[in-house]
Design a protein around this motif. Structure first.
Motif, PDB file in Angstrom:
ATOM      1  N   ASP A 448     171.004  33.528  93.681  1.00 29.35           N
ATOM      2  CA  ASP A 448     169.947  33.823  94.640  1.00 29.35           C
ATOM      3  C   ASP A 448     169.813  35.150  94.791  1.00 29.35           C
ATOM      4  O   ASP A 448     170.665  35.977  95.353  1.00 29.35           O
ATOM      5  CB  ASP A 448     170.310  33.142  95.832  1.00 29.35           C
ATOM      6  CG  ASP A 448     169.485  33.453  97.145  1.00 29.35           C
ATOM      7  OD1 ASP A 448     168.334  34.066  96.958  1.00 29.35           O
ATOM      8  OD2 ASP A 448     169.860  32.903  98.520  1.00 29.35           O
ATOM      9  N   TYR A 450     166.893  38.886  94.035  1.00 34.30           N
ATOM     10  CA  TYR A 450     165.386  39.102  94.357  1.00 34.30           C
ATOM     11  C   TYR A 450     165.443  40.808  94.028  1.00 34.30           C
ATOM     12  O   TYR A 450     166.328  41.561  94.279  1.00 34.30           O
ATOM     13  CB  TYR A 450     164.840  38.908  95.627  1.00 34.30           C
ATOM     14  CG  TYR A 450     165.413  39.407  96.809  1.00 34.30           C
ATOM     15  CD1 TYR A 450     164.902  40.488  97.419  1.00 34.30           C
ATOM     16  CD2 TYR A 450     166.517  38.530  97.752  1.00 34.30           C
ATOM     17  CE1 TYR A 450     165.586  41.281  98.536  1.00 34.30           C
ATOM     18  CE2 TYR A 450     166.955  39.470  98.670  1.00 34.30           C
ATOM     19  CZ  TYR A 450     166.495  40.677  99.314  1.00 34.30           C
ATOM     20  OH  TYR A 450     167.116  41.382 100.196  1.00 34.30           O
ATOM     21  N   THR A 473     158.031  42.294  96.214  1.00 34.69           N
ATOM     22  CA  THR A 473     159.419  41.325  96.207  1.00 34.69           C
ATOM     23  C   THR A 473     159.151  40.338  95.101  1.00 34.69           C
ATOM     24  O   THR A 473     158.027  39.718  94.843  1.00 34.69           O
ATOM     25  CB  THR A 473     159.501  40.375  97.491  1.00 34.69           C
ATOM     26  OG1 THR A 473     159.443  41.503  98.545  1.00 34.69           O
ATOM     27  CG2 THR A 473     160.703  39.499  97.325  1.00 34.69           C
ATOM     28  N   LEU A 475     161.326  36.985  93.564  1.00 34.40           N
ATOM     29  CA  LEU A 475     162.501  36.147  94.208  1.00 34.40           C
ATOM     30  C   LEU A 475     162.956  35.176  93.195  1.00 34.40           C
ATOM     31  O   LEU A 475     161.965  34.782  92.263  1.00 34.40           O
ATOM     32  CB  LEU A 475     162.029  35.302  95.301  1.00 34.40           C
ATOM     33  CG  LEU A 475     163.221  34.476  95.696  1.00 34.40           C
ATOM     34  CD1 LEU A 475     164.598  34.930  96.213  1.00 34.40           C
ATOM     35  CD2 LEU A 475     162.498  33.633  96.927  1.00 34.40           C
TER      36      LEU A 475
END
Length: 790
Positions: A448, A450, A473, A475
């Motif tokens: 997880d 980003y 961003t 991700l």
């Protein structure tokens, strides 16, 4: 305790003639009346340890190995595996700058990251995490180093070899030990240990230590010591014999380290000039480490069942300025939180003294949570802004802030092994060794992470664009696993030449190192993705931008971050000889290792912003090792010498790299066939000698030992291009050991010639200028250690 009195006079890899209660007949230890031993005996005759997977002494096995006792390590100033490696053929464990970096190389097998290539066992307990193997030695009885693949008995990550560390056994050793030491660089050391045996069936020990130094290298920008170290810990052991057949051995060992590390200073290869470190943050490493183990053995006569159960815990934090420059380009934090469980069952025994066998099953599971955020500083933000494809008239009004790549990773690893090895006496002198192990490993990653930054626009009235701030961003969230299966065979023949223990052997064995995932690659993936956007980044002038990823993207990402297992076949011949009536032990070995999919740690200057493991096709490692030890002048002089030659080269390895040209960036093919594998010394050697002078049997000073040692490495390349290297060097040491009975004093000096050498070098061009940064080896040092036994 009589064997202990012998060990007290053993110095520098040899055993001196002395009283003993043990003799060796046909490789099996038997006891008898006290006699004067007029021969050289093997170290493992005197320091007897329980080894459920082996039933013959080390020098009677078809393997190249080295052994060190506590006295020897004290005289040589050995406090960890890194300092021990200087005295072992074909073994290199450079001091890279912290307890975290524990890279070990044996016979050209090893790497700076990824799965370990050398297995490490403490009191029969395998250490699961590579971040745990570089720890402080104290109250250590003996260390063995076995070279060559040991996977048949010890599993997948013992491809290069195996290290076994043994603590003092309170069943055999009692009393209280107090030790203290001081030296240059504000080196300090203190230990207190107590060993007690209330009765014949129960014994226990406790020990604590502290070790530290102010260091030798200064960060000139932050005005602080770049190698300041403080570490402390304690351990306890309980051994209970409920019956003559059952033995229960419980251990727990905790160590804490807090150190400034990675003292990499700019290094001029042409002149050899080394600048002190000058980073904008103080690099460092902090670790809490706890290893526990329960060893239960049950003797059934011809068979013995041994169970080893372990829980291991690690919690650490590493902080590194990855550009090593005063400017703020890039820094990394890495936090690891690891729990691991191990369960192993072995069954060994003899059948008519002609068939000795061991079988077993192994299970381990590691839970590893890693947080590894990467932070980009002002200098890097300016560089990124210039590569985004935005016209200069626009980019001059823009600023990137809050640029970071946070990351959370779960990387569980499960390993299951089933193994068997038989030693069969074909004739009274010829023994065959047949072994096979099946290993299954499942590695996974749940990530997880980003990439985020804010693009601030100060405003451009001439283009009717007002001030604004918009965020970018990207991700990435996914979960994937890989599984590996491997059969690890071993075949060997050992011929015992005479009754003195001399033998020759030939071995063929397979090694295996697991694959895995590159956690540090994500910052590089994100930056490559950002550069590929080009003029699409103009969206940020008017609003926020969010990058989406589909299944095809994640498939490419998973292929990028993963690396495959490494396998090898080792062909070896050797000899263990007892010469000149046992006054000299000589060990010889020659080997050829063929490695497929060799795992290499590629530096940041080649792939951008992260460090990654790659598979390098094929390589070959050829080498020879010799080791001698002996005594002379009625045992007053003990000596030892070792030498190894290793040629580890790529046989098939090609790569594509990005280079700058007049027309911009271009991709260039590289072929590294024939180049030397980096980080592997082409030679290493050691020479040691001690002279003992008996002063008085009942006086204040009982004896004095004058010792000298010389060790060194041959040329070592730092990169696959073989452009950067450390030339051959050697360091000189000496010690004077004074025996006052219950008190012993050791006066020592290390690197007496103040030799300048590098233990690690990395090349970086993060600011567009190619520079080399090096970790310098420790300079001239003096000190004194005092020990008291009550």
């Amino acid at each position: 305790m009589k064997n202990r009195s012998i060990i007290a006079y053993m110095l520098v890899l040899v055993c001196m003639p002395a009283k003993a209660t043990a003799a060796i007949e046909n490789d099996v230890m038997v006891t008898g009346a006290d006699t004067i031993v007029k021969r050289m005996v093997d170290l493992d005759e005197l320091v007897v340890v329980s080894q459920p997977k082996e039933n013959r002494r080390l020098r009677c096995q078809p393997v190249a190995g080295s052994m060190f006792t506590e006295k020897e390590m004290t005289g040589l100033g050995i406090s960890d595996l890194s300092s021990l490696s200087a005295y072992i053929p074909s073994f290199s464990m450079p001091a890279y700058g912290s307890r975290l970096t524990s890279s070990m190389y044996i016979r050209g097998i090893g790497s700076r990251s990824g799965s370990p290539a050398v297995g490490v066992y403490y009191d029969g307990i395998p250490l699961i995490s590579k971040s745990a193997v570089n720890s402080h030695f104290y109250q250590t009885d003996r260390v063995d180093v076995l070279r060559g693949p040991q996977g048949t008995l010890y599993g997948i990550n013992a491809e290069g070899g195996l290290v076994r560390v043994y603590s003092k056994n309170p069943l055999n050793y009692q009393g209280t030990d107090i030790r203290a030491g001081l030296g240059t660089g504000l080196y300090s050391n203190a230990e207190v240990a107590h060993y007690h045996r209330p009765n014949d069936r129960l014994a226990f020990s406790t020990a604590v230590f502290y070790s530290g130094q102010r260091g030798f290298f200064r960060n000139t920008l932050l005005d602080g010591r770049a190698d300041l170290t403080n570490e402390a810990g304690g351990k306890a052991r309980l051994i209970w014999l409920p019956s003559q057949r059952l033995k229960i051995d419980l251990t727990a060992d905790y160590q804490y380290v807090n150190q400034n590390g990675f003292a990499y200073g700019q290094y001029d290869i042409s002149t050899g000039k080394f600048d002190e470190p000058s980073t904008n943050i103080m690099n460092g490493y902090r670790r809490n480490l706890l290893n526990t183990g329960l060893n239960v053995s049950y003797d059934m006569g011809t068979l013995r069942l041994v169970s080893v159960t372990s829980w291991q815990y690690l919690h650490d934090l590493m902080q590194m300025d990855q550009d090593y420059l005063p400017e703020d380009y890039l820094r990394l934090e890495q936090r690891e939180h690891m729990n691991a469980i191990v369960q192993e069952l072995t069954l060994d025994g003899n059948v008519g003294n002609k068939w000795r066998h061991v079988s077993g099953v192994f299970f381990s599971h590691q839970w590893l949570h890693t947080e590894a955020p990467v932070f980009f500083g002002e200098a890097m933000n300016k560089k990124i802004l210039g590569s985004m494809g935005i016209p200069p008239v626009v980019s001059s009004a823009l600023t990137i802030t809050d640029n970071r790549v946070p990351g959370k990773f779960e990387t569980p690893v499960t390993n299951i092994g089933i193994f068997h090895e038989s030693n069969i006496d074909i004739t009274p002198r010829l023994m065959a060794t047949l072994g096979l192990r099946y290993d299954y490993q499942r590695v996974g990653i749940d990530y997880d992470t980003y990439s985020h930054f804010t693009l601030e626009n100060a405003g451009m009235p001439q283009m009717h664009i007002g001030a604004s701030a918009h965020s970018y961003t990207s991700l990435m969230q996914n979960k994937t696993t890989k599984s590996y299966n491997q059969l690890l065979p071993k075949v060997a023949l050992t011929y015992r030449m005479n009754d003195a223990g001399s033998n020759v052997y030939a071995t063929v064995s397979k090694g295996f190192r697991a694959g895995g995932y590159n956690l540090q690659m994500f910052s590089d993936i994100f930056q490559s993705e950002l550069r590929s956007k080009g003029k699409e980044m103009m969206v940020l002038m008017n609003g926020d931008m969010s990058v989406e990823h589909d299944a095809e993207d994640y498939s490419r990402i998973d292929n990028t971050i993963s690396y495959e297992p490494e396998t090898s076949i080792n062909y070896e011949v050797g000899a263990h000889l007892n010469l000149f009536g046992g006054r000299v032990n000589a060990d010889f070995s020659a080997f050829c290792m063929r490695i497929n999919d060799q795992q290499l740690s590629v530096m940041a200057d080649r792939y951008g912003y992260g460090r990654m493991m790659v598979n390098a096709g094929r390589s070959r490692s050829l080498g020879a090792e010799v080791a001698f030890r002996g005594n002379a002048f009625g045992g007053r002089m003990t000596w030892a010498a070792t030498y190894s030659w290793v040629q580890s080269t790529f046989r098939r390895y090609t790569d594509s790299v990005t280079v700058a040209t007049d027309k911009g960036l271009a991709t260039e093919k590289r072929d590294y066939r024939g180049n030397h594998v980096p980080f592997v010394p082409q030679h290493n050697f050691s020479i040691m000698a001690d002279w003992r002078m008996d002063i008085s049997q009942n006086g204040l000073l009982r004896s004095m030992v004058l010792g000298v040692d010389l060790c060194g490495n041959g040329k070592t390349y730092w990169d696959v291009d073989n452009q950067y290297s450390q030339k051959a060097y050697a360091t000189l040491g000496a010690h004077v050991m004074l025996d006052f009975g219950s008190v012993n004093v050791n006066l020592w000096g290390r690197n007496l010639t103040d030799t300048k050498y590098n233990t690690f070098l990395v090349n970086s061009a993060i600011d567009g200028v190619s520079r080399s940064f090096a970790q310098r080896g420790n300079p001239l040092r003096f000190g004194v250690d005092v020990s008291l036994h009550i």
